[in-house]
Design a protein around this motif. Sequence first.
Motif, PDB file in Angstrom:
ATOM      1  N   SER A 163       1.320  -1.454  -0.460  1.00  0.00           N
ATOM      2  CA  SER A 163       0.208   0.004  -0.197  1.00  0.00           C
ATOM      3  C   SER A 163       0.861   1.285   0.327  1.00  0.00           C
ATOM      4  O   SER A 163       1.475   1.782   1.069  1.00  0.00           O
ATOM      5  CB  SER A 163      -0.789  -0.267   1.127  1.00  0.00           C
ATOM      6  OG  SER A 163      -2.084   1.192   1.132  1.00  0.00           O
ATOM      7  N   VAL A 183      -0.955   7.699   0.352  1.00  0.00           N
ATOM      8  CA  VAL A 183      -0.769   7.462   1.791  1.00  0.00           C
ATOM      9  C   VAL A 183      -2.210   8.756   1.719  1.00  0.00           C
ATOM     10  O   VAL A 183      -2.052  10.216   0.692  1.00  0.00           O
ATOM     11  CB  VAL A 183       0.173   7.912   2.439  1.00  0.00           C
ATOM     12  CG1 VAL A 183       0.459   8.923   3.914  1.00  0.00           C
ATOM     13  CG2 VAL A 183       1.428   7.446   2.281  1.00  0.00           C
ATOM     14  N   ASN A 200      -1.228  -4.018  10.485  1.00  0.00           N
ATOM     15  CA  ASN A 200      -1.592  -2.391  10.660  1.00  0.00           C
ATOM     16  C   ASN A 200      -0.813  -1.909   9.894  1.00  0.00           C
ATOM     17  O   ASN A 200       0.776  -2.179  10.175  1.00  0.00           O
ATOM     18  CB  ASN A 200      -2.266  -1.332  11.806  1.00  0.00           C
ATOM     19  CG  ASN A 200      -3.222  -2.175  11.933  1.00  0.00           C
ATOM     20  OD1 ASN A 200      -4.226  -2.909  11.973  1.00  0.00           O
ATOM     21  ND2 ASN A 200      -3.828  -1.472  12.935  1.00  0.00           N
ATOM     22  N   GLY A 201      -0.800  -1.285   8.358  1.00  0.00           N
ATOM     23  CA  GLY A 201       0.344  -0.578   7.562  1.00  0.00           C
ATOM     24  C   GLY A 201       0.316  -1.869   6.452  1.00  0.00           C
ATOM     25  O   GLY A 201       0.683  -0.954   5.377  1.00  0.00           O
ATOM     26  N   SER A 202       0.324  -3.107   6.862  1.00  0.00           N
ATOM     27  CA  SER A 202      -0.048  -3.898   5.517  1.00  0.00           C
ATOM     28  C   SER A 202      -1.215  -4.171   5.108  1.00  0.00           C
ATOM     29  O   SER A 202      -2.116  -4.378   5.440  1.00  0.00           O
ATOM     30  CB  SER A 202       1.085  -5.279   5.859  1.00  0.00           C
ATOM     31  OG  SER A 202       2.504  -4.873   6.619  1.00  0.00           O
ATOM     32  N   VAL A 214      -6.207  -2.530   3.778  1.00  0.00           N
ATOM     33  CA  VAL A 214      -5.378  -1.867   4.202  1.00  0.00           C
ATOM     34  C   VAL A 214      -5.449  -0.949   5.633  1.00  0.00           C
ATOM     35  O   VAL A 214      -6.581  -1.004   5.102  1.00  0.00           O
ATOM     36  CB  VAL A 214      -3.644  -1.730   3.602  1.00  0.00           C
ATOM     37  CG1 VAL A 214      -3.762  -0.726   2.967  1.00  0.00           C
ATOM     38  CG2 VAL A 214      -3.161  -1.054   4.175  1.00  0.00           C
ATOM     39  N   ARG A 215      -5.171  -1.623   6.596  1.00  0.00           N
ATOM     40  CA  ARG A 215      -5.441  -0.745   7.711  1.00  0.00           C
ATOM     41  C   ARG A 215      -4.277   0.381   8.066  1.00  0.00           C
ATOM     42  O   ARG A 215      -3.542  -0.038   7.996  1.00  0.00           O
ATOM     43  CB  ARG A 215      -5.523  -1.690   9.601  1.00  0.00           C
ATOM     44  CG  ARG A 215      -6.987  -2.373   9.028  1.00  0.00           C
ATOM     45  CD  ARG A 215      -7.306  -3.120  10.180  1.00  0.00           C
ATOM     46  NE  ARG A 215      -7.901  -2.440  11.027  1.00  0.00           N
ATOM     47  CZ  ARG A 215      -8.445  -2.671  11.940  1.00  0.00           C
ATOM     48  NH1 ARG A 215      -8.718  -3.448  12.498  1.00  0.00           N
ATOM     49  NH2 ARG A 215      -9.638  -1.925  13.310  1.00  0.00           N
ATOM     50  N   SER A 216      -4.444   1.417   7.978  1.00  0.00           N
ATOM     51  CA  SER A 216      -3.375   2.469   8.681  1.00  0.00           C
ATOM     52  C   SER A 216      -2.994   2.286   9.678  1.00  0.00           C
ATOM     53  O   SER A 216      -3.723   1.582  11.192  1.00  0.00           O
ATOM     54  CB  SER A 216      -3.987   3.919   8.489  1.00  0.00           C
ATOM     55  OG  SER A 216      -5.554   4.444   9.652  1.00  0.00           O
ATOM     56  N   ALA A 217      -2.110   3.008   9.680  1.00  0.00           N
ATOM     57  CA  ALA A 217      -0.638   1.949  10.843  1.00  0.00           C
ATOM     58  C   ALA A 217      -1.205   2.987  11.830  1.00  0.00           C
ATOM     59  O   ALA A 217      -0.995   2.909  13.902  1.00  0.00           O
ATOM     60  CB  ALA A 217       0.665   3.183  11.175  1.00  0.00           C
ATOM     61  N   ASP A 218      -1.859   4.489  11.754  1.00  0.00           N
ATOM     62  CA  ASP A 218      -2.623   5.408  13.258  1.00  0.00           C
ATOM     63  C   ASP A 218      -3.859   5.553  13.859  1.00  0.00           C
ATOM     64  O   ASP A 218      -3.971   4.724  14.952  1.00  0.00           O
ATOM     65  CB  ASP A 218      -2.382   6.921  12.432  1.00  0.00           C
ATOM     66  CG  ASP A 218      -2.895   7.396  11.350  1.00  0.00           C
ATOM     67  OD1 ASP A 218      -3.612   6.262  10.896  1.00  0.00           O
ATOM     68  OD2 ASP A 218      -3.418   8.509  11.085  1.00  0.00           O
TER      69      ASP A 218
END
Length: 661
Positions: free
Chosen positions: A6, A9, A468-470, A515-519
């Motif tokens: 992903s 951003v 998250n993030g991947s 994908v899930r955002s890291a934040d």
Amino acid sequence: MSNIESVLVENRVFPPPEAATKGARISGMDAYNALCDEASKDPDGFWSRLARENIVWNKPFTKVLDESNAPFYTWFDDGELNASANCLDKHMGTAAENKDAIIFEADDGAVTRVTYKELLGRVSQFANALKAQGVNKGDRVLIYMPMTVEGVIAMQACARIGATHSVVFGGFSAKALHERIIDAGAVAVVTANFQMRGGKELPLKSIVDEGIAMGGCTTLKSVIVYMRTPTACNMVAGRDTTFAEVLQGQSTDCKPEPVGAEHPLFILYTSGSTGKPKGVQHSTGGYLLWAKLTMDWTFDIKPSDVFWCTADIGWITGHTYVAYGPLAAGCTQVIFEGVPTYPNAGRFWQMIEKHKVTVFYTAPTAIRSLIKAAETDEKVHPKNWDLTSLRILGSVGEPINPEAWMWYHRHVGGERCPIVDTFWQTETGGHMITPLPGATPLVPGSCTLPLPGIMAAIVDEVGHDIPNGSGGMLVVKRPWPSMIRTIWGDPERFKKSYFPEEMGGKLYLAGDGAVRSADRGYFRITGRIDDVLNVSGHRLGTMEIESALVSMTELVAEAAVVGRPDDLTGEAVCAFVVLKRSRPVGDEAKQIANVLRNWVAKEIGPIAKPKDIRFGDNLPKTRSGKIMRRLLRSIAKGEAITQDTSTLENPAILEQLAEKL
């Protein structure tokens, strides 16, 4: 498995406006989290409470979820109810009784209003007519209708007598109809002589005749024809009757037939026209509960709302958010027969102003085509209409790219309306992952968080959670009430498609990458799993490349990306692009293609640069606005088109897109 990469951003965040938070059913993230906690700690208690509060039961249920025959889950299965009674009868004797249930605007602009009381009478009368035609509880009725009040009446009438309906979109071919009549074992077809779209009379009854003539429709006994226009159509003696004829002498009272909660309310065939049609079967109780709840939660629907979902009843969105949800919620809804660009591309905005629409729910494809129209003709820009009645906007059907989201937010919502970007599918019955207008901070292009009770996750090919993030595959870990029950007549295909053994047989596989955002842990759908490209070992979601192309707002109106085999990289990126100007040819086309390639390289990285770029006046879409990516894959590979193209809005586009630069 290498995870789906992903690379898009998005850092813009829009908190819910105070006006949306104030008085919302779910107000603020604390209220959302409290519901999620309740669902997590005591799922049976959670669903039991909601089913008792939101559904009128003829016989109360004592069981909630039965998992003993997974993945053939059942919900509330010893309870009895009637879907039509929950949409109509329950409003009698209340303030909703004499309120408009439907404001119908025809293709030519003529407006008809139908109150809840009138709608109940008309549904009951048609239900009696179906019974007089020999349609019984448990029979299947195929509905092939235009977007009119009569289409909704036919669906509700089937539900009223316990018949299972199967609606076929009015753009499908005779062959598609023929397959569905046979697969469902339909005893009756409800259709119209013609439908009106964009000022044109388009045939329906002659297509039904052609489908039946293909043979094998042994269960079919009757065809009921609504005369939408004065133009005569062929009528087969002993089989065909008109609406006027079947309604003659029928009472406007019809007692709703109680059915078990697991009784099939409808079968809806997925729109792929290759191979055997796939009939998604939905139950009555669980489906209706989720239709009502998602109206309340996602749209924060209020009795004073004028709700407008632009979807056709031939698709799941038109089932849940036209035929059932709005009526179960007791609001007023707009139903529109025509197309957004007739007589001009200001039609949607004009109708919002005219009917004082408060909640507007449409597809990204429609939004992008209206952006293109507004930027080429000032006269059809939304700024020319008063859209201040709007309080909530919605998006459905595919992920909305951030630039289209921003245009929708600014020019339609006036920067004050939350946008609920809803992720769900034919198989899920209703919204799964979506912002809540009074609670969720919004991020353009993200469907944000799952609804309470929906245990969504992202996993690898064997079902292990991915951080998250991947990116990975979207699954749902626990059953929910409105989930698909089976594929009609093909339980093995159901298990294999949605509950694969390699994931343990208990995770629902959505078929989408995410994908899930890291934040924030927000979900963003990256496209179908089969729309993931493997370019030189890099797994790239097609949606990300499409979003990058469309973010070149001064030049690109719309883009669709597919993969084609490539000897060097494994797969090559092939982009089909519609510009905000006339279609370029020759050297000019090559120059613009290079500009776009460099833009994608800058936005995402050189690995995502399209190897092929083709230009067209439009993309190949069904009449409901869905891009037919399987056709684009064939064009990209240089294959002859052998698939059914009867649902295409403009088949001539295929020749343009086949031209290489």
